[in-house]
Design a protein around this motif. Structure first.
Motif, mmCIF file in Angstrom:
data_model
loop_
_atom_site.group_PDB
_atom_site.id
_atom_site.type_symbol
_atom_site.label_atom_id
_atom_site.label_comp_id
_atom_site.label_asym_id
_atom_site.label_seq_id
_atom_site.Cartn_x
_atom_site.Cartn_y
_atom_site.Cartn_z
ATOM 1 N N ALA A 190 0.830 -1.207 0.000
ATOM 2 C CA ALA A 190 0.000 0.000 0.000
ATOM 3 C C ALA A 190 0.866 1.259 0.000
ATOM 4 O O ALA A 190 0.565 2.237 -0.706
ATOM 5 N N ALA A 191 1.959 1.230 0.787
ATOM 6 C CA ALA A 191 2.850 2.392 0.837
ATOM 7 C C ALA A 191 3.517 2.619 -0.518
ATOM 8 O O ALA A 191 3.655 3.764 -0.974
ATOM 9 N N VAL A 192 3.925 1.532 -1.177
ATOM 10 C CA VAL A 192 4.572 1.650 -2.483
ATOM 11 C C VAL A 192 3.581 2.126 -3.540
ATOM 12 O O VAL A 192 3.932 2.923 -4.425
ATOM 13 N N LEU A 193 2.351 1.664 -3.465
ATOM 14 C CA LEU A 193 1.318 2.096 -4.416
ATOM 15 C C LEU A 193 1.167 3.613 -4.380
ATOM 16 O O LEU A 193 1.105 4.274 -5.423
ATOM 17 N N ILE A 194 1.130 4.181 -3.181
ATOM 18 C CA ILE A 194 1.003 5.631 -3.026
ATOM 19 C C ILE A 194 2.272 6.329 -3.528
ATOM 20 O O ILE A 194 2.208 7.321 -4.262
ATOM 21 N N GLY A 195 3.434 5.792 -3.156
ATOM 22 C CA GLY A 195 4.694 6.405 -3.577
ATOM 23 C C GLY A 195 4.891 6.372 -5.078
ATOM 24 O O GLY A 195 5.312 7.366 -5.686
ATOM 25 N N ASN A 196 4.581 5.240 -5.700
ATOM 26 C CA ASN A 196 4.722 5.135 -7.153
ATOM 27 C C ASN A 196 3.807 6.122 -7.869
ATOM 28 O O ASN A 196 4.200 6.763 -8.851
ATOM 29 N N ALA A 197 2.571 6.247 -7.386
ATOM 30 C CA ALA A 197 1.592 7.128 -8.039
ATOM 31 C C ALA A 197 2.012 8.595 -7.927
ATOM 32 O O ALA A 197 1.831 9.378 -8.868
ATOM 33 N N ALA A 198 2.600 8.963 -6.789
ATOM 34 C CA ALA A 198 2.990 10.358 -6.561
ATOM 35 C C ALA A 198 4.424 10.636 -6.985
ATOM 36 O O ALA A 198 4.866 11.790 -6.951
ATOM 37 N N ASN A 199 5.148 9.552 -7.376
ATOM 38 C CA ASN A 199 6.561 9.675 -7.732
ATOM 39 C C ASN A 199 7.357 10.305 -6.593
ATOM 40 O O ASN A 199 8.195 11.185 -6.806
ATOM 41 N N ARG A 200 7.099 9.822 -5.389
ATOM 42 C CA ARG A 200 7.790 10.322 -4.205
ATOM 43 C C ARG A 200 8.380 9.154 -3.418
ATOM 44 O O ARG A 200 7.854 8.039 -3.470
ATOM 45 N N PRO A 201 9.464 9.416 -2.682
ATOM 46 C CA PRO A 201 10.071 8.329 -1.906
ATOM 47 C C PRO A 201 9.100 7.717 -0.904
ATOM 48 O O PRO A 201 8.226 8.395 -0.369
ATOM 49 N N VAL A 202 9.300 6.430 -0.661
ATOM 50 C CA VAL A 202 8.546 5.731 0.370
ATOM 51 C C VAL A 202 9.413 5.690 1.628
ATOM 52 O O VAL A 202 10.547 5.209 1.579
ATOM 53 N N VAL A 203 8.876 6.230 2.723
ATOM 54 C CA VAL A 203 9.607 6.256 3.981
ATOM 55 C C VAL A 203 8.954 5.267 4.938
ATOM 56 O O VAL A 203 7.766 5.397 5.268
ATOM 57 N N LEU A 204 9.729 4.262 5.361
ATOM 58 C CA LEU A 204 9.214 3.237 6.253
ATOM 59 C C LEU A 204 9.696 3.502 7.673
ATOM 60 O O LEU A 204 10.902 3.553 7.936
ATOM 61 N N LYS A 205 8.753 3.666 8.583
ATOM 62 C CA LYS A 205 9.090 3.928 9.972
ATOM 63 C C LYS A 205 9.392 2.629 10.711
ATOM 64 O O LYS A 205 9.224 1.529 10.177
ATOM 65 N N PHE A 206 9.844 2.767 11.948
ATOM 66 C CA PHE A 206 10.188 1.617 12.788
ATOM 67 C C PHE A 206 9.053 0.601 12.820
ATOM 68 O O PHE A 206 7.877 0.961 12.936
ATOM 69 N N GLY A 207 9.404 -0.679 12.703
ATOM 70 C CA GLY A 207 8.418 -1.749 12.813
ATOM 71 C C GLY A 207 8.464 -2.697 11.631
ATOM 72 O O GLY A 207 9.191 -2.486 10.656
ATOM 73 N N ASP A 208 7.687 -3.762 11.721
ATOM 74 C CA ASP A 208 7.581 -4.753 10.649
ATOM 75 C C ASP A 208 6.537 -4.317 9.633
ATOM 76 O O ASP A 208 5.403 -3.982 10.007
ATOM 77 N N TRP A 209 6.934 -4.361 8.356
ATOM 78 C CA TRP A 209 6.034 -4.018 7.259
ATOM 79 C C TRP A 209 5.695 -5.306 6.504
ATOM 80 O O TRP A 209 6.547 -5.868 5.829
ATOM 81 N N PRO A 210 4.459 -5.777 6.625
ATOM 82 C CA PRO A 210 4.107 -7.071 6.023
ATOM 83 C C PRO A 210 4.080 -7.015 4.492
ATOM 84 O O PRO A 210 3.679 -6.024 3.889
ATOM 85 N N VAL A 211 4.522 -8.127 3.888
ATOM 86 C CA VAL A 211 4.499 -8.276 2.436
ATOM 87 C C VAL A 211 3.968 -9.668 2.136
ATOM 88 O O VAL A 211 4.531 -10.666 2.601
ATOM 89 N N SER A 212 2.890 -9.762 1.362
ATOM 90 C CA SER A 212 2.311 -11.064 1.043
ATOM 91 C C SER A 212 2.225 -11.328 -0.454
ATOM 92 O O SER A 212 1.964 -12.453 -0.876
ATOM 93 N N THR A 213 2.435 -10.286 -1.271
ATOM 94 C CA THR A 213 2.406 -10.447 -2.728
ATOM 95 C C THR A 213 3.606 -9.727 -3.330
ATOM 96 O O THR A 213 4.274 -8.935 -2.663
#
Length: 295
Positions: free
Chosen positions: A5-28
């Protein structure tokens, strides 16, 4: 939220994705077409080893950011891909092999990522199995001019290589650089090599150093050069006290001949055999800087 979801927003806006502290789940499977910034403590955690592809920069410190995902960094713009990103944990003491955490899986994942320069930040790492290099034009480990990194092999069988270069399908692998590692072994070997150019390796460069305690020799061969290798450049700081051969070139068929070996390192000495050519060999060039003695 999920990484996808974070990458979807970043790709659409052409802006960096910033991941904060914690586990970010990936299933696909996810493809990040923008820079991804991992703040301290941020980590991708996958279910079922989904492929995560990076086509821009990755900004992260020397800590784990990939767990349970298959990271494709073949198009990533970052200068280096750190072993620590996959969970490697190195040390600072050259004599601490027993205390080091096993980093085999992390180093292999880094090699498999497709990045052109996987390397580490620590002084030493321990592996318990062979690391396979299978990516064209990859420099694995410290580059020329960078400090040596101690690579301990803890292998009770005594048969394994530290690093082996070839492709699974037997096709040529080209222009790899086996980095500036200082090779060491916990147990005495009866086979294997620090670096095994197994087959069809075209224009490789081998850096680093092979050294054994003269009173307790452990590494079997320094470098093994297999069939159909072409223009091998040996640029090690030294190959010393191997139980068998400093550099071994062994083939069984004339059709598999090795062509052109450039010995440009500092010295090859005090091995049971200095340089051994077993089978058909042609075009051996020894640079003036190579000294062979006590072999």
């Amino acid at each position: 939220t999920s990484f996808a979801a974070a990458v979807l927003i970043g790709n659409a806006a052409n802006r960096p994705v910033v991941l904060k502290f914690g586990d970010w789940p990936v299933s696909t499977a996810v493809t990040a077409n923008v820079t991804v910034i991992f703040l301290p403590g941020a980590k991708l955690v996958g279910t079922g080893s989904p492929v995560v592809t990076f086509t821009h920069d990755i900004v992260a410190g020397p800590s784990q950011i990939f767990e349970g995902v298959t990271a494709d960094l073949s198009r990533a713009k970052c200068e280096k891909a750190l072993f620590e990103w996959w969970g490697a944990r190195g040390g600072l003491n050259p004599d601490e092999a027993a205390a080091l955490i096993n980093s085999t899986a992390a180093l292999q994942a880094a090699a498999n990522s497709g990045h052109n320069h996987p390397c580490g930040r620590a002084f030493s790492y321990k592996i318990t199995d062979t690391i396979y290099m299978r990516t064209d034009k990859q420099t694995f480990g410290p580059a020329a001019g960078e400090p040596l990194c101690l690579l301990w092999l803890d292998d009770a069988t005594g048969l394994k290589d530290h690093i082996q270069v070839d492709k699974i399908d037997g096709s040529p692998i080209q222009s790899v650089v086996v980095g500036n590692f200082f090779y060491a072994r916990v147990q005495a070997a009866t086979a294997g090599a620090a670096v095994n150019l197994n087959r069809y390796v075209i224009e490789p460069t081998v850096l680093g150093r092979v050294w054994n305690d003269p009173a307790n020799k452990r590494i079997w061969n320094g470098i093994r050069i297999g069939p159909k290798c072409l223009k091998v450049r040996e640029r090690m700081a030294g190959i010393e006290y191997c139980r068998n051969t400093g550099i071994e070139c062994s083939i069984s068929l004339i059709a598999d001949k090795v062509i052109d070996i450039y010995l440009q390192g500092d010295y090859i000495r005090d091995n049971a055999i200095g340089v051994g050519f077993f089978g058909h060999i042609e075009g051996v060039y020894t640079a003036p800087s190579v000294i062979l003695y006590n072999n």
